[in-house]
Write an enzyme that holds these catalytic residues in place. Structure first.
Site, PDB file in Angstrom:
ATOM      1  N   LYS A  79       0.859  -1.190   0.000  1.00 25.30           N
ATOM      2  CA  LYS A  79       0.000   0.000   0.000  1.00 25.30           C
ATOM      3  C   LYS A  79       0.894   1.238   0.000  1.00 25.30           C
ATOM      4  CE  LYS A  79      -3.851   1.750   2.899  1.00 25.30           C
ATOM      5  NZ  LYS A  79      -4.669   1.406   4.077  1.00 25.30           N
ATOM      6  N   SER A 154      -9.569   1.345   3.314  1.00 21.54           N
ATOM      7  CA  SER A 154      -8.758   2.166   2.439  1.00 21.54           C
ATOM      8  C   SER A 154      -7.728   1.387   1.627  1.00 21.54           C
ATOM      9  CB  SER A 154      -8.045   3.227   3.266  1.00 21.54           C
ATOM     10  OG  SER A 154      -7.157   2.601   4.188  1.00 21.54           O
ATOM     11  N   SER A 178      -9.481  -1.268   7.396  1.00 22.58           N
ATOM     12  CA  SER A 178      -8.997  -1.077   6.024  1.00 22.58           C
ATOM     13  C   SER A 178      -8.279  -2.239   5.370  1.00 22.58           C
ATOM     14  CB  SER A 178      -8.089   0.143   5.961  1.00 22.58           C
ATOM     15  OG  SER A 178      -8.869   1.285   5.929  1.00 22.58           O
TER      16      SER A 178
HETATM   17  N1  GLN Z   1     -12.810   3.322   7.101  1.00 21.69           N
HETATM   18  C1  GLN Z   1     -12.148   3.731   8.304  1.00 21.69           C
HETATM   19  C2  GLN Z   1     -11.827   5.183   8.210  1.00 21.69           C
HETATM   20  O1  GLN Z   1     -12.179   5.789   7.268  1.00 21.69           O
HETATM   21  C3  GLN Z   1     -10.935   2.897   8.532  1.00 21.69           C
HETATM   22  C4  GLN Z   1      -9.804   3.262   7.676  1.00 21.69           C
HETATM   23  C5  GLN Z   1      -8.599   2.436   7.945  1.00 21.69           C
HETATM   24  O2  GLN Z   1      -8.686   1.371   8.556  1.00 21.69           O
HETATM   25  N2  GLN Z   1      -7.458   2.954   7.528  1.00 21.69           N
HETATM   26  O3  GLN Z   1     -11.237   5.747   9.084  1.00 21.69           O
END
Ligand code: GLN
Length: 480
Positions: A79, A154, A178
């Site tokens: 990532k 994400s 994410s």
């Molecule tokens: N969807 C969650 C957020 O927007 C988690 C994101 C993540 O785990 N990086 O914060």
């Protein structure tokens, strides 16, 4: 079968038998990446010459009988919020559009020490904030299972790269879901390790008390293999825990005979907003686990309903502090034409950050401000402890907890992006795990009526990833 379509374990077996070379694996992955550009899974693909040079060195070493690492010659994607020396590292933001990392993240060092070939950096929601990969400055990622739908976020780029065979496996980061939620939406395996199991050194910070890097793979065994490679103590991360890393792979085939698995009733209530197809698939999987010898236990996690609110107070507070470093002075984007220092700061941040990032910085700054700190931030920390205690109590009765990963299968682009609250509810099942610092895994668990994958999540006590591998391995076999 092309080499990029194999699991890491299968690819390694082919290397060992002399039926495949690292150079051929790199060639197959690069042509798949070329053909799969429509998914927008990668932000940066590493130079082909560099990749082939590394592959050839590994092939030569293998022929000469030199000792090789556990991932020797395996093409892996990471990532794009993990620093890789000399390679652009953007975090999906205009702020870091041209940032070249001056050092390697610990996970990059460990992957390379194990012989992996890092093929590129995958797309993500800006600064890992999002659940659909629609907030990336580099454009949305398409779900290879249905390109009209989001891949989750994400770590959507990593999930799409694994699902579309644009790498053998990938790393994502998980702050509130994410890794697990995009794995669920793309029919892949995603593991969030215990907080402190994997070093965060070189991971671009979002919410430091929640962030954790984890494997995204095509099989449970691959997740175990990859976790073994990246886990372990790192003195450069003060929250990294000095504990032995078990041979995780040995647990995958062990089965669940005699295990006690908890089903938290709050996760299955109508208010949780779970889609009936997801629920039916999860119930089916629970039955299979019971048939395989596990005892199913009804449990309660009474503070579940506060998890999303608690997370969005803590995560935004930490983000507002972490993201203060992007001021246009030290590195990253700098607005030109500013006449004063203050104007330079303001314009840099106004132009460099997207809307979701600004929303979170404002929210986080607000909850940390004098007068609101006690009402919001401190309160959230207290509730975080209650959520954590819910799990401690549950784990005195059960070995692991089984839940859905996401409330529904992948949704369409634009369906939730206009309403942040709807988007935030995507994380309803994954977030408590981060708040409590637990390990969690998502494995594919059937499809909905439209044929899109749905996921099953398992949670275990801190540092009990081995338990997760047992249950997840059983699911993979029982649901195949
Ligand atoms: N969807 C969650 C957020 O927007 C988690 C994101 C993540 O785990 N990086 O914060």
């Amino acid at each position: 079968m092309k080499l990029n379509e194999l699991t890491m374990t299968q690819l390694k077996a082919k290397f060992d038998d002399g039926q495949a070379t690292a150079s051929a694996a790199v060639a197959d992955v690069l042509s798949a990446i070329e053909a799969g550009q429509k998914y927008n899974a990668y932000i940066t693909v590493c130079e082909a010459d560099t990749l082939f040079a590394r592959a050839e060195r590994i092939d030569k070493a293998r022929i000469s009988g030199a000792p090789l690492g556990a991932l020797a010659g395996v093409p892996i994607a990471i990532k794009d919020n993990m620093c890789m020396k000399g390679v652009r590292t953007t975090a999906g933001s205009r702020m870091l559009e041209n940032f070249i990392a001056p050092y390697d993240a610990t996970v990059v060092e460990r992957l390379e020490a194990a012989g992996a070939i890092i093929v590129g950096k995958t797309n993500l929601d800006e600064f890992a904030m999002g659940s659909s990969n629609e907030t990336s400055f580099f454009g949305p990622v398409k779900n290879p299972r249905d390109s009209e739908t989001i891949p989750g976020g994400s770590s959507g780029g990593s999930a799409a790269a694994v699902a579309a065979n644009l790498c053998s496996a990938a790393l994502g980061s998980d702050t509130g879901g994410s890794v697990r939620q995009p794995a669920s939406h793309t029919g892949t395996v995603g593991l969030k390790p215990t907080y402190g199991r994997v070093s965060r050194f070189g991971l671009i910070a979002f919410a430091s008390s929640l962030d954790q890097i984890g494997p995204m793979t095509k099989s449970v065994e691959d997740a175990a293999l990859l976790l073994e490679a990246i886990a372990g103590h790192d003195p450069r991360d003060a929250t990294s825990v000095d504990r032995a890393v078990p041979a995780f792979q040995s647990f995958v085939a062990m089965g669940v005979e005699g295990m006690r698995l908890g089903i938290p009733r709050e996760y299955f209530e109508a208010e949780a907003g779970v889609d009936p197809d997801v629920l039916a698939n999860v119930r089916g999987a629970i039955q299979k686990l019971e048939e395989a010898g596990a005892t199913i236990v009804d449990i309660s996690l009474p503070h579940t309903e506060y998890a999303v609110a608690t997370y969005y107070l803590i995560a935004t507070a930490e983000a507002s502090s972490n993201l203060a470093r992007y001021d246009g002075v030290r590195y990253g984007y700098r607005a030109d034409e500013a006449k004063t220092l203050l104007e330079m700061y303001e314009r840099t941040r106004a132009e460099g950050f997207g809307d979701e990032i600004k929303r979170r910085i404002m929210l986080g700054t607000f909850v940390l401000s004098t007068g609101y700190y006690d009402a919001y931030y401190r309160k959230a920390q207290q509730v975080r402890t209650l959520i954590s205690q819910d799990f401690d109590r549950a784990f005195s009765k059960v070995d692991a907890i089984v839940t859905p990963t996401a409330p529904s299968a992948a949704f369409r682009f634009g369906q939730k992006s206009a309403d942040p609250l709807q988007m935030y509810l995507e994380d309803i099942y994954t977030i408590s795990c981060n708040l409590a610092g637990l390990p969690g895994i998502s494995v594919p668990c059937g499809t909905n009526k439209a044929g899109l994958p749905t996921g099953l999540q398992m949670l275990a006590p801190r540092f009990e990833e081995a338990t997760l591998f047992r249950v997840a391995g059983q699911c993979e076999r029982s649901l195949a």
